[in-house]
Write a protein that holds these residues in place. Structure first.
Motif, PDB file in Angstrom:
ATOM      1  N   LEU A 140      54.302  40.890  32.811  1.00  0.00           N
ATOM      2  CA  LEU A 140      54.079  40.641  34.236  1.00  0.00           C
ATOM      3  C   LEU A 140      52.644  40.196  34.504  1.00  0.00           C
ATOM      4  O   LEU A 140      52.383  39.505  35.495  1.00  0.00           O
ATOM      5  CB  LEU A 140      54.395  41.900  35.045  1.00  0.00           C
ATOM      6  N   LEU A 141      51.720  40.621  33.665  1.00  0.00           N
ATOM      7  CA  LEU A 141      50.324  40.209  33.745  1.00  0.00           C
ATOM      8  C   LEU A 141      49.929  39.533  32.448  1.00  0.00           C
ATOM      9  O   LEU A 141      50.333  39.969  31.357  1.00  0.00           O
ATOM     10  CB  LEU A 141      49.407  41.405  33.994  1.00  0.00           C
ATOM     11  N   ASP A 142      49.144  38.477  32.555  1.00  0.00           N
ATOM     12  CA  ASP A 142      48.576  37.807  31.392  1.00  0.00           C
ATOM     13  C   ASP A 142      47.278  38.530  31.027  1.00  0.00           C
ATOM     14  O   ASP A 142      46.413  38.712  31.892  1.00  0.00           O
ATOM     15  CB  ASP A 142      48.292  36.344  31.747  1.00  0.00           C
ATOM     16  N   PRO A 143      47.113  38.970  29.780  1.00  0.00           N
ATOM     17  CA  PRO A 143      45.870  39.662  29.427  1.00  0.00           C
ATOM     18  C   PRO A 143      44.624  38.836  29.701  1.00  0.00           C
ATOM     19  O   PRO A 143      43.561  39.389  29.976  1.00  0.00           O
ATOM     20  CB  PRO A 143      46.032  39.961  27.933  1.00  0.00           C
ATOM     21  N   VAL A 144      44.745  37.509  29.649  1.00  0.00           N
ATOM     22  CA  VAL A 144      43.592  36.656  29.935  1.00  0.00           C
ATOM     23  C   VAL A 144      43.143  36.835  31.376  1.00  0.00           C
ATOM     24  O   VAL A 144      41.943  36.962  31.664  1.00  0.00           O
ATOM     25  CB  VAL A 144      43.920  35.179  29.637  1.00  0.00           C
ATOM     26  N   GLU A 145      44.097  36.878  32.318  1.00  0.00           N
ATOM     27  CA  GLU A 145      43.707  37.043  33.718  1.00  0.00           C
ATOM     28  C   GLU A 145      43.146  38.434  33.979  1.00  0.00           C
ATOM     29  O   GLU A 145      42.251  38.606  34.809  1.00  0.00           O
ATOM     30  CB  GLU A 145      44.887  36.756  34.655  1.00  0.00           C
ATOM     31  N   VAL A 146      43.635  39.426  33.254  1.00  0.00           N
ATOM     32  CA  VAL A 146      43.121  40.786  33.406  1.00  0.00           C
ATOM     33  C   VAL A 146      41.676  40.851  32.929  1.00  0.00           C
ATOM     34  O   VAL A 146      40.803  41.434  33.590  1.00  0.00           O
ATOM     35  CB  VAL A 146      44.016  41.775  32.630  1.00  0.00           C
ATOM     36  N   ILE A 147      41.400  40.248  31.788  1.00  0.00           N
ATOM     37  CA  ILE A 147      40.032  40.217  31.249  1.00  0.00           C
ATOM     38  C   ILE A 147      39.106  39.458  32.197  1.00  0.00           C
ATOM     39  O   ILE A 147      37.963  39.881  32.452  1.00  0.00           O
ATOM     40  CB  ILE A 147      40.044  39.584  29.844  1.00  0.00           C
ATOM     41  N   GLU A 148      39.568  38.335  32.713  1.00  0.00           N
ATOM     42  CA  GLU A 148      38.738  37.555  33.634  1.00  0.00           C
ATOM     43  C   GLU A 148      38.403  38.346  34.890  1.00  0.00           C
ATOM     44  O   GLU A 148      37.266  38.287  35.389  1.00  0.00           O
ATOM     45  CB  GLU A 148      39.462  36.259  33.997  1.00  0.00           C
ATOM     46  N   ARG A 149      39.357  39.101  35.408  1.00  0.00           N
ATOM     47  CA  ARG A 149      39.084  39.921  36.594  1.00  0.00           C
ATOM     48  C   ARG A 149      38.053  40.998  36.283  1.00  0.00           C
ATOM     49  O   ARG A 149      37.175  41.302  37.110  1.00  0.00           O
ATOM     50  CB  ARG A 149      40.376  40.564  37.102  1.00  0.00           C
ATOM     51  N   ARG A 161      62.755  62.874  31.866  1.00  0.00           N
ATOM     52  CA  ARG A 161      63.304  63.078  33.197  1.00  0.00           C
ATOM     53  C   ARG A 161      63.337  61.773  33.976  1.00  0.00           C
ATOM     54  O   ARG A 161      62.442  60.953  33.866  1.00  0.00           O
ATOM     55  CB  ARG A 161      62.462  64.105  33.959  1.00  0.00           C
ATOM     56  N   ASP A 162      64.381  61.620  34.745  1.00  0.00           N
ATOM     57  CA  ASP A 162      64.425  60.517  35.682  1.00  0.00           C
ATOM     58  C   ASP A 162      63.449  60.826  36.814  1.00  0.00           C
ATOM     59  O   ASP A 162      63.001  61.965  36.979  1.00  0.00           O
ATOM     60  CB  ASP A 162      65.843  60.353  36.227  1.00  0.00           C
ATOM     61  N   GLY A 163      63.120  59.828  37.588  1.00  0.00           N
ATOM     62  CA  GLY A 163      62.211  60.065  38.708  1.00  0.00           C
ATOM     63  C   GLY A 163      61.918  58.765  39.403  1.00  0.00           C
ATOM     64  O   GLY A 163      62.332  57.693  38.944  1.00  0.00           O
ATOM     65  N   PRO A 164      61.212  58.810  40.502  1.00  0.00           N
ATOM     66  CA  PRO A 164      60.832  57.566  41.173  1.00  0.00           C
ATOM     67  C   PRO A 164      60.073  56.652  40.215  1.00  0.00           C
ATOM     68  O   PRO A 164      59.279  57.108  39.396  1.00  0.00           O
ATOM     69  CB  PRO A 164      59.921  58.047  42.319  1.00  0.00           C
ATOM     70  N   ARG A 165      60.352  55.369  40.328  1.00  0.00           N
ATOM     71  CA  ARG A 165      59.669  54.409  39.462  1.00  0.00           C
ATOM     72  C   ARG A 165      58.171  54.431  39.748  1.00  0.00           C
ATOM     73  O   ARG A 165      57.736  54.261  40.874  1.00  0.00           O
ATOM     74  CB  ARG A 165      60.253  53.009  39.665  1.00  0.00           C
ATOM     75  N   LEU A 166      57.363  54.591  38.673  1.00  0.00           N
ATOM     76  CA  LEU A 166      55.916  54.738  38.814  1.00  0.00           C
ATOM     77  C   LEU A 166      55.156  53.469  38.466  1.00  0.00           C
ATOM     78  O   LEU A 166      53.971  53.341  38.805  1.00  0.00           O
ATOM     79  CB  LEU A 166      55.419  55.878  37.921  1.00  0.00           C
ATOM     80  N   PHE A 167      55.805  52.533  37.768  1.00  0.00           N
ATOM     81  CA  PHE A 167      55.106  51.368  37.245  1.00  0.00           C
ATOM     82  C   PHE A 167      55.738  50.085  37.783  1.00  0.00           C
ATOM     83  O   PHE A 167      56.931  50.048  38.082  1.00  0.00           O
ATOM     84  CB  PHE A 167      55.119  51.389  35.714  1.00  0.00           C
ATOM     85  N   PRO A 168      54.949  49.026  37.893  1.00  0.00           N
ATOM     86  CA  PRO A 168      55.447  47.774  38.480  1.00  0.00           C
ATOM     87  C   PRO A 168      56.610  47.167  37.699  1.00  0.00           C
ATOM     88  O   PRO A 168      56.619  47.164  36.467  1.00  0.00           O
ATOM     89  CB  PRO A 168      54.230  46.854  38.439  1.00  0.00           C
ATOM     90  N   ALA A 169      57.573  46.650  38.459  1.00  0.00           N
ATOM     91  CA  ALA A 169      58.676  45.895  37.878  1.00  0.00           C
ATOM     92  C   ALA A 169      58.634  44.437  38.303  1.00  0.00           C
ATOM     93  O   ALA A 169      59.476  43.657  37.875  1.00  0.00           O
ATOM     94  CB  ALA A 169      60.016  46.514  38.283  1.00  0.00           C
ATOM     95  N   THR A 170      57.684  44.067  39.137  1.00  0.00           N
ATOM     96  CA  THR A 170      57.533  42.683  39.582  1.00  0.00           C
ATOM     97  C   THR A 170      56.083  42.255  39.435  1.00  0.00           C
ATOM     98  O   THR A 170      55.176  43.088  39.370  1.00  0.00           O
ATOM     99  CB  THR A 170      57.945  42.520  41.059  1.00  0.00           C
ATOM    100  N   ARG A 171      55.882  40.968  39.396  1.00  0.00           N
ATOM    101  CA  ARG A 171      54.516  40.455  39.298  1.00  0.00           C
ATOM    102  C   ARG A 171      53.721  40.804  40.554  1.00  0.00           C
ATOM    103  O   ARG A 171      52.518  41.104  40.457  1.00  0.00           O
ATOM    104  CB  ARG A 171      54.524  38.948  39.064  1.00  0.00           C
ATOM    105  N   VAL A 172      54.339  40.788  41.704  1.00  0.00           N
ATOM    106  CA  VAL A 172      53.633  41.141  42.944  1.00  0.00           C
ATOM    107  C   VAL A 172      53.114  42.569  42.855  1.00  0.00           C
ATOM    108  O   VAL A 172      51.955  42.856  43.190  1.00  0.00           O
ATOM    109  CB  VAL A 172      54.553  40.958  44.162  1.00  0.00           C
ATOM    110  N   GLU A 173      53.962  43.488  42.407  1.00  0.00           N
ATOM    111  CA  GLU A 173      53.528  44.878  42.254  1.00  0.00           C
ATOM    112  C   GLU A 173      52.419  44.984  41.208  1.00  0.00           C
ATOM    113  O   GLU A 173      51.454  45.743  41.395  1.00  0.00           O
ATOM    114  CB  GLU A 173      54.712  45.756  41.839  1.00  0.00           C
TER     115      GLU A 173
END
Length: 483
Positions: free
Chosen positions: A251-260, A196-208
């Motif tokens: 959009l996200l680097d896994p390294v920065e995610v792990i560091e956070r 189904r179509d629907g409002p976008r639920l996931f980020p499409a930009t790095r800011v999001e």
């Protein structure tokens, strides 16, 4: 500076050599002709491409039928994430392919670790990666004195899980144009989509994506560990990060995610079992699956050690959750239909478990997961489905089939209480299709699994079932009907 061609899963700054490097983005319609993707996945990918092009004047977006039509100048490109894309890059003149980015462990380091091993296991690789990258380590020892808190992270779900909603996605004119284009493609070009179509639920930009990362670290990570394997009806997200689509888009680097995540433990006192469980998913499992895709031979995807030959039934392939009476399967299939996403336990223990019990073709199932999930890519789903979910590789990357009856689902969810089937019953009108399917699966593959020491106890239980033949006959008569 040579222009960098970014595929649609390479959209973050870590795929560039400098902030001012010019960028080529290609929107290929042929990609959507070849497969029936989930509508929300198509929307997310196109929205991400177009947002990056609109937000950064270094970027040139070319819309074409094929990549080959669009790449007409010398460019560099980071190693693609599929064999088909790599073959394309190698065919195109003037394209220089660089080593892969967007993962933590380098290919040569994985190969050096893997060579000479009889079996490749996540836990072994994960410990190697922790040491090699100095993640959650206190000197030479793992933080907290333990490598793995998995045993602590298997609590059944609470009655309710109250977590603040993540930052909402606010659609804009770009999303409106994407939706209009997808409507036109369906109407005029014969391109089909699933779900189904629907409002976008996931980020499409790095800011999001960064906003979602901030929210996860503050609000969801502290609750993630204990309930990471739990399921609640109508709650496909639980305390999970919902970052997989953003990481897999680049959009996200896994390294920065792990560091956070590690900083949340070191600086903010977040429970180590929550942080370790999450780090294992990114540093361990995600990288492990990526490297197995390239380390195993190209024919690995066709592995079928259990001889599973049944086609995916139309109700499953078409995400027809309303055709299903079994509450767990109906709810999870509805989550895929409505969101293009459910977390890893519904994928493995509801969708994959049911498919393996019924002997559905592993390659077709892997393709279905690839197309139906917003975070699904060929490299993601090949070993995940072929090896782990369907045990079609005879144990090359997992120690046993992930088959389970209704008792497991009853323990780890609230599904069974409102279901027409009884998880304790394997024969008759009230028989749980997972319980009956589990024993039928074991009986069908008793010889195939006889040498697996982790399956000795359940296989021994077959001899105690006086109604086994009737259960097998019942499941064979069910066929491909929706349960």
């Amino acid at each position: 500076m040579t222009r960098r061609w970014l595929f649609a899963d390479q959209l973050g700054p870590h795929f560039l050599d400098s902030p001012d490097q010019p960028v080529l983005l290609v929107e290929s319609k042929a990609v959507f002709r070849r497969r029936v993707f989930h509508r929300q996945k198509a929307h997310l990918v196109l929205s991400a491409l177009r947002h990056l092009a609109a937000d950064d004047d270094r970027c040139s977006l070319v819309r074409a039928e094929t990549y080959a039509e669009a790449v007409t100048e010398p460019v560099t490109v980071c190693h693609p994430t599929s064999r088909a894309a790599r073959a394309l890059v190698r065919r195109l003149p003037g394209v220089e392919m660089l080593p892969p980015r967007g993962f933590v462990t380098a290919p040569q380091d994985f190969v050096a670790w893997a060579q000479g091993r009889d079996h490749l296991r996540l836990e072994d690789f994960y410990r190697h990666a922790r040491r090699h990258h100095d993640v959650l380590m206190d000197g030479a020892e793992p933080a907290g004195g333990r490598w793995n808190f998995d045993a602590d992270n298997r609590e059944p779900p609470p009655a309710a899980l109250h977590i603040p909603a993540p930052p909402p996605i606010v659609e804009d004119e770009i999303d409106e144009r994407v939706r209009a284009d997808l409507d036109r493609w369906e109407r005029d070009d014969g391109i089909r989509f699933a779900g189904r179509d629907g409002p976008r639920l996931f980020p499409a930009t790095r800011v999001e994506a960064l906003a979602r990362l901030d929210h996860f670290v503050e609000h969801r990570l502290p609750l993630f560990g204990p309930y990471e394997d739990a399921m609640l009806a109508g709650n496909p997200f639980m305390a999970h990060s919902m970052l997989s689509a953003s990481i897999n888009l680049g959009l996200l680097d896994p390294v920065e995610v792990i560091e956070r995540a590690e900083d949340a433990y070191r600086s903010k006192g977040v429970d180590l079992r929550c942080v370790e469980g999450f780090v294992r998913q990114i540093l361990g499992w995600r990288d492990f699956i990526w490297h197995l895709y390239w380390y195993f031979e190209p024919g690995y995807r066709a592995s079928n050690s259990l001889g599973a030959g049944e086609s995916l039934p139309a109700w499953f392939a078409g995400l027809d959750a309303d055709a299903v009476s079994a509450r767990c399967l109906s709810d999870v299939l509805a989550g895929v239909r409505d969101h293009g996403w459910v977390h890893h336990i519904p994928r493995l223990m509801v969708l994959g478990n049911y498919a393996m019990q019924r002997g559905w073709q592993p390659g077709a199932l892997a393709d279905w997961f690839h197309r139906s999930f917003v975070d699904g890519y060929e490299w993601v789903m090949t070993a995940n489905v072929i090896g782990m979910s369907q045990f079609a590789d005879a144990g090359r990357m997992s120690t046993k089939p992930y088959a389970a009856g209704g008792a497991y689902i009853n323990r780890m969810s609230d599904y069974c209480g409102g279901c027409r089937y009884n998880p304790k019953i394997r024969l008759g009108d009230d028989a749980c299709p997972y319980t009956a399917g589990y024993w039928s699966f074991l009986a069908r593959h008793e010889q195939d699994l006889a040498g697996n020491h982790r399956m000795r106890r359940p296989l021994h239980g077959l001899g105690r079932l006086s109604d086994l033949e009737a259960v097998i006959e019942q499941e064979e008569s069910r066929g491909s009907r929706a349960p």
